[in-house]
Design a protein around this motif. Structure first.
Motif, short mmCIF file in Angstrom:
data_model
loop_
_atom_site.label_atom_id
_atom_site.label_comp_id
_atom_site.label_asym_id
_atom_site.label_seq_id
_atom_site.Cartn_x
_atom_site.Cartn_y
_atom_site.Cartn_z
N UNK A 144 0.89 -1.42 0.06
CA UNK A 144 0.15 0.12 -0.11
C UNK A 144 0.80 1.15 0.04
N UNK A 145 2.08 1.33 0.41
CA UNK A 145 2.57 2.53 0.95
C UNK A 145 3.90 2.44 0.68
N UNK A 146 4.86 1.52 -0.07
CA UNK A 146 6.26 1.33 0.09
C UNK A 146 6.79 2.33 -1.20
N UNK A 147 5.87 2.86 -2.06
CA UNK A 147 6.31 3.64 -3.11
C UNK A 147 6.61 5.21 -2.52
N UNK A 148 5.60 5.41 -1.55
CA UNK A 148 6.00 6.61 -0.89
C UNK A 148 7.23 6.62 0.09
N UNK A 149 7.35 5.67 0.70
CA UNK A 149 8.30 5.45 1.63
C UNK A 149 9.61 5.54 0.75
N UNK A 150 9.71 4.62 -0.23
CA UNK A 150 10.93 4.89 -1.16
C UNK A 150 11.29 6.41 -1.56
N UNK A 151 10.36 7.10 -1.91
CA UNK A 151 10.31 8.35 -2.30
C UNK A 151 10.91 9.17 -1.23
N UNK A 152 10.33 9.03 0.02
CA UNK A 152 10.91 9.69 1.31
C UNK A 152 12.45 9.13 1.49
N UNK A 153 12.71 8.08 1.07
CA UNK A 153 14.08 7.61 1.10
C UNK A 153 14.93 8.17 0.31
N UNK A 154 14.62 8.52 -0.93
CA UNK A 154 15.35 9.16 -1.76
C UNK A 154 15.82 10.63 -1.44
N UNK A 155 14.70 11.06 -0.65
CA UNK A 155 14.87 12.71 0.03
C UNK A 155 15.75 12.52 1.11
N UNK A 156 15.99 11.25 1.70
CA UNK A 156 17.03 11.46 2.89
C UNK A 156 16.19 11.29 4.18
N UNK A 157 14.92 11.11 4.26
CA UNK A 157 14.17 11.12 5.52
C UNK A 157 14.52 9.73 6.33
N UNK A 158 14.11 9.80 7.65
CA UNK A 158 14.13 8.49 8.46
C UNK A 158 12.97 7.79 8.53
#
Ligand SMILES: [Zn+2]
Length: 237
Positions: A19-33
Motif C-alpha cells: 500500500x505505501x512502499x512507493x511513498x516510503x521509497x520517495x521519502x528515502x530518496x529525499x534522505x528522510x528517516x
C-alpha cells in the motif's frame, strides 16, 4: 532540506509493501528517516508451516528483508493475526510505536478497510493521536511534542477507498515490486484464495491510482483531521 521521520503502521507483514512502499521509497530518496511498525506478524498467513510461531518468524524475516530496500527500522508489536482488537493493551503498544519513531508523518491502514485487522489498526492509530503528548497516558515510551500528520493508505484492491491526494511513485515502482517480492510466503498463500497474483494486483491498483492522478503509477491517501492534528499535505513526497 529539513529531514523528517516517517512512520508507516500496518496490520500485517506486506501491508506496507502493497500500500505505501512507493511513498516510503520517495521519502528515502529525499534522505528522510523511515520507520515501520506492524500490529501483527501475520501468524496465520500460511499453510506451509506447523505453528503460528514459525509463520511469524518467517514473515518477520521477510519483512526485515523488504525493509532493507526502504532503509527502514522495524518494530513488531506481535498481536495475533485475524484477531486484532482495540484494547488498552493494543493501544499502549501503538502509542509506544508512535513515540519510538517520533514521526512527522504517519501512514496507516484506513479505519473503514474491509479487512478487520486493517480497520482495527487504522482505528487505534486514529484514536491514540491525542494520547501522543500526554505523560499520564499508559505507555512505556516518553511523550513526544510533535503533532504528526496522519494519512491513510489504500485498502486491498482499492475497495471502498477514494483517495484525496496521490503520490507519484513511477520512478520507484520497480523497487516497490522488489520489496513486495521479499514476502515470498505470501505468493503461495494469496494464490489459495485470490484470482490474481500479488504482483498483478499491485500493477493493476497502482496503475489505476496513477490513471486517476495523471501519473503512470501512484499511491493514494486520505487525511485524518482532528483539532491540533490537521494534515500538512506539503510533507508528502
Ligand atoms: Zn494486510
Amino acid at each position: 532540506m529539513i529531514l523528517v521521520n516517517i512512520l508507516a503502521i500496518g496490520a500485517h507483514p506486506d501491508d506496507i509493501e502493497v500500500f505505501c512502499a512507493g511513498t516510503l521509497l520517495k521519502y528515502k530518496q529525499q534522505g528522510h528517516n523511515i520507520f515501520i511498525a506492524l500490529t501483527t506478524s501475520g501468524n496465520i498467513g500460511s499453510n506451509e508451516y506447523a505453528s503460528r510461531e514459525e509463520i511469524a518468524l518467517a514473515r518477520e524475516n521477510e519483512q526485515l528483508e523488504a525493509a532493507k530496500i526502504m532503509g527502514a527500522q522495524v518494530k513488531f508489536l506481535r498481536f495475533d493475526d485475524q484477531g486484532l482488537q482495540d484494547t488498552p493493551e493494543t493501544r499502549r503498544a501503538v502509542i509506544n510505536a508512535i513515540r519510538w519513531a517520533n514521526p512527522d508523518v504517519i501512514l496507516a491502514n484506513y479505519p473503514e478497510d474491509p479487512s478487520t485487522d486493517h480497520a482495527v489498526t487504522g482505528k487505534i492509530v486514529s484514536e491514540v493521536m491525542l494520547s501522543i503528548p500526554g505523560k499520564l497516558i499508559p505507555a512505556d515510551e516518553p511523550p513526544i511534542a510533535k503533532n504528526p500528520s496522519l494519512f491513510y493508505y489504500g485498502t486491498p484492491v482499492g475497495i471502498g477507498f477514494l483517495p484525496e491526494v496521490y503520490v507519484d511513485i513511477t520512478d520507484v515502482y520497480e523497487l516497490k515490486k522488489e520489496a513486495l517480492t521479499k514476502h515470498t510466503s505470501q505468493f503461495n498463500w494469496m494464490d489459495v484464495y485470490q484470482t490474481h497474483g500479488l504482483l498483478d494486483i499491485l500493477e493493476i491498483t497502482d496503475k489505476f491510482r496513477g490513471l486517476q492522478a495523471g501519473f503512470i503509477y501512484a499511491e493514494g491517501y486520505r487525511a485524518f483531521r482532528l483539532h491540533g492534528y490537521m494534515p500538512n499535505f506539503k510533507l508528502l513526497p
